[in-house]
Design a protein around this motif. Sequence first.
Motif, PDB file in Angstrom:
ATOM      1  N   ARG A 188      -4.103   5.777   3.163  1.00  6.35           N
ATOM      2  CA  ARG A 188      -3.541   4.689   2.376  1.00  6.35           C
ATOM      3  C   ARG A 188      -4.183   4.663   0.992  1.00  6.35           C
ATOM      4  N   ALA A 189      -3.380   4.249   0.017  1.00 11.34           N
ATOM      5  CA  ALA A 189      -3.867   4.066  -1.351  1.00 11.34           C
ATOM      6  C   ALA A 189      -3.307   2.752  -1.859  1.00 11.34           C
ATOM      7  N   THR A 190      -3.987   2.176  -2.831  1.00 10.87           N
ATOM      8  CA  THR A 190      -3.555   0.914  -3.411  1.00 10.87           C
ATOM      9  C   THR A 190      -3.524   1.030  -4.926  1.00 10.87           C
ATOM     10  N   THR A 191      -2.722   0.199  -5.552  1.00  9.71           N
ATOM     11  CA  THR A 191      -2.691   0.193  -7.017  1.00  9.71           C
ATOM     12  C   THR A 191      -3.823  -0.643  -7.593  1.00  9.71           C
ATOM     13  N   LEU A 239       0.851  -1.184   0.000  1.00  8.41           N
ATOM     14  CA  LEU A 239       0.000   0.000   0.000  1.00  8.41           C
ATOM     15  C   LEU A 239       0.888   1.237   0.000  1.00  8.41           C
ATOM     16  N   LEU A 240       0.354   2.331  -0.460  1.00  7.53           N
ATOM     17  CA  LEU A 240       1.082   3.593  -0.457  1.00  7.53           C
ATOM     18  C   LEU A 240       0.581   4.437   0.702  1.00  7.53           C
ATOM     19  N   ASN A 278      -1.608   9.106 -22.343  1.00 11.80           N
ATOM     20  CA  ASN A 278      -2.257  10.154 -23.111  1.00 11.80           C
ATOM     21  C   ASN A 278      -1.247  10.747 -24.082  1.00 11.80           C
ATOM     22  N   ALA A 279      -1.601  10.745 -25.344  1.00  4.44           N
ATOM     23  CA  ALA A 279      -0.728  11.318 -26.372  1.00  4.44           C
ATOM     24  C   ALA A 279      -1.288  12.661 -26.791  1.00  4.44           C
ATOM     25  N   ASN A 280      -0.398  13.653 -26.850  1.00 13.28           N
ATOM     26  CA  ASN A 280      -0.769  14.980 -27.306  1.00 13.28           C
ATOM     27  C   ASN A 280       0.201  15.342 -28.423  1.00 13.28           C
ATOM     28  N   GLY A 281      -0.182  15.047 -29.642  1.00 11.97           N
ATOM     29  CA  GLY A 281       0.731  15.238 -30.761  1.00 11.97           C
ATOM     30  C   GLY A 281       1.854  14.219 -30.672  1.00 11.97           C
ATOM     31  N   LYS A 282       3.082  14.702 -30.604  1.00 13.76           N
ATOM     32  CA  LYS A 282       4.233  13.805 -30.504  1.00 13.76           C
ATOM     33  C   LYS A 282       4.715  13.662 -29.064  1.00 13.76           C
ATOM     34  N   LEU A 283       3.986  14.231 -28.136  1.00 16.74           N
ATOM     35  CA  LEU A 283       4.360  14.154 -26.724  1.00 16.74           C
ATOM     36  C   LEU A 283       3.448  13.180 -25.996  1.00 16.74           C
ATOM     37  N   LEU A 284       3.990  12.559 -24.955  1.00 16.08           N
ATOM     38  CA  LEU A 284       3.283  11.484 -24.254  1.00 16.08           C
ATOM     39  C   LEU A 284       3.303  11.741 -22.755  1.00 16.08           C
ATOM     40  N   ASP A 285       2.170  11.484 -22.106  1.00 18.61           N
ATOM     41  CA  ASP A 285       2.061  11.495 -20.647  1.00 18.61           C
ATOM     42  C   ASP A 285       1.683  10.094 -20.206  1.00 18.61           C
ATOM     43  N   VAL A 286       2.315   9.612 -19.123  1.00 17.00           N
ATOM     44  CA  VAL A 286       1.995   8.300 -18.571  1.00 17.00           C
ATOM     45  C   VAL A 286       1.790   8.473 -17.072  1.00 17.00           C
ATOM     46  N   TRP A 287       0.669   7.962 -16.560  1.00 16.55           N
ATOM     47  CA  TRP A 287       0.368   8.003 -15.134  1.00 16.55           C
ATOM     48  C   TRP A 287       0.098   6.594 -14.625  1.00 16.55           C
ATOM     49  N   LEU A 288       0.453   6.358 -13.378  1.00 15.43           N
ATOM     50  CA  LEU A 288       0.058   5.142 -12.673  1.00 15.43           C
ATOM     51  C   LEU A 288      -1.164   5.509 -11.847  1.00 15.43           C
ATOM     52  N   LEU A 289      -2.254   4.775 -12.011  1.00 10.26           N
ATOM     53  CA  LEU A 289      -3.488   5.073 -11.295  1.00 10.26           C
ATOM     54  C   LEU A 289      -3.508   4.330  -9.969  1.00 10.26           C
ATOM     55  N   VAL A 290      -3.835   5.056  -8.891  1.00 11.71           N
ATOM     56  CA  VAL A 290      -3.944   4.452  -7.563  1.00 11.71           C
ATOM     57  C   VAL A 290      -5.303   4.818  -6.985  1.00 11.71           C
ATOM     58  N   ASN A 291      -5.843   3.929  -6.174  1.00  9.59           N
ATOM     59  CA  ASN A 291      -7.157   4.126  -5.574  1.00  9.59           C
ATOM     60  C   ASN A 291      -7.032   4.287  -4.071  1.00  9.59           C
ATOM     61  N   CYS A 292      -7.839   5.176  -3.506  1.00  6.86           N
ATOM     62  CA  CYS A 292      -7.892   5.355  -2.058  1.00  6.86           C
ATOM     63  C   CYS A 292      -8.533   4.121  -1.436  1.00  6.86           C
ATOM     64  N   VAL A 293      -7.984   3.668  -0.326  1.00  2.54           N
ATOM     65  CA  VAL A 293      -8.539   2.504   0.356  1.00  2.54           C
ATOM     66  C   VAL A 293      -9.882   2.847   1.008  1.00  2.54           C
TER      67      VAL A 293
END
Length: 182
Positions: free
Chosen positions: A32-35, A20-21, A43-58
């Motif tokens: 606490r949060a969990t994956t 847990l986080l 998410n791609a915006n043109g030639k640029l990229l964003d990457v996120w790890l999603l976590v959920n609140c316990v």
Amino acid sequence: MSTRSSFVLPWAVRRTRLPLLALPCVDCPAERATTGAGRFRVNANGKLLDVWLLVNCVGCDRTSRLTVHHRIPVRSLPVHLLEGYTKNCADLVAGVLLDPALARRHRFVLDWRGCWELHAPQVADDPWPLEVRVTFDQPVPVRPEQLIAHGLGISRGEVLRRVKADIPLKRRTMGDFSFVVV
């Protein structure tokens, strides 16, 4: 001259789930949060990229994002990583979550309680002194004195008196080690 037979007992530490986080929620008082199932958002915006790890609140199950990559050129990301992010590869989720740089950047610590189990075969008779080799299948930070006390069913004080190990017993470790119980 007597010869002592050496009896080596193998122990294995296995991770049962991701930790847990310790990350406060913005909607509820949960700390606490969990994956969860371990998901990435790409998410791609043109030639640029964003990457996120999603976590959920316990507590309230609110989804939050931890930035893995922010506005990087798509071509600078190796193909196997991009595929792993889009397919939510479980090994990649674990690798990203266990990255100390991500934890520092997002100001969270990992809570490892209940995330591992010890597989230790029982010994029918008492072959003292007993040598044990501990191996880790995946990285899990544990204190050797607590692990040995749990595995042998003795107190931590008795572990400190009776165990000779090749590493410090009171410092966390994630690597293989061995010890002898006298």
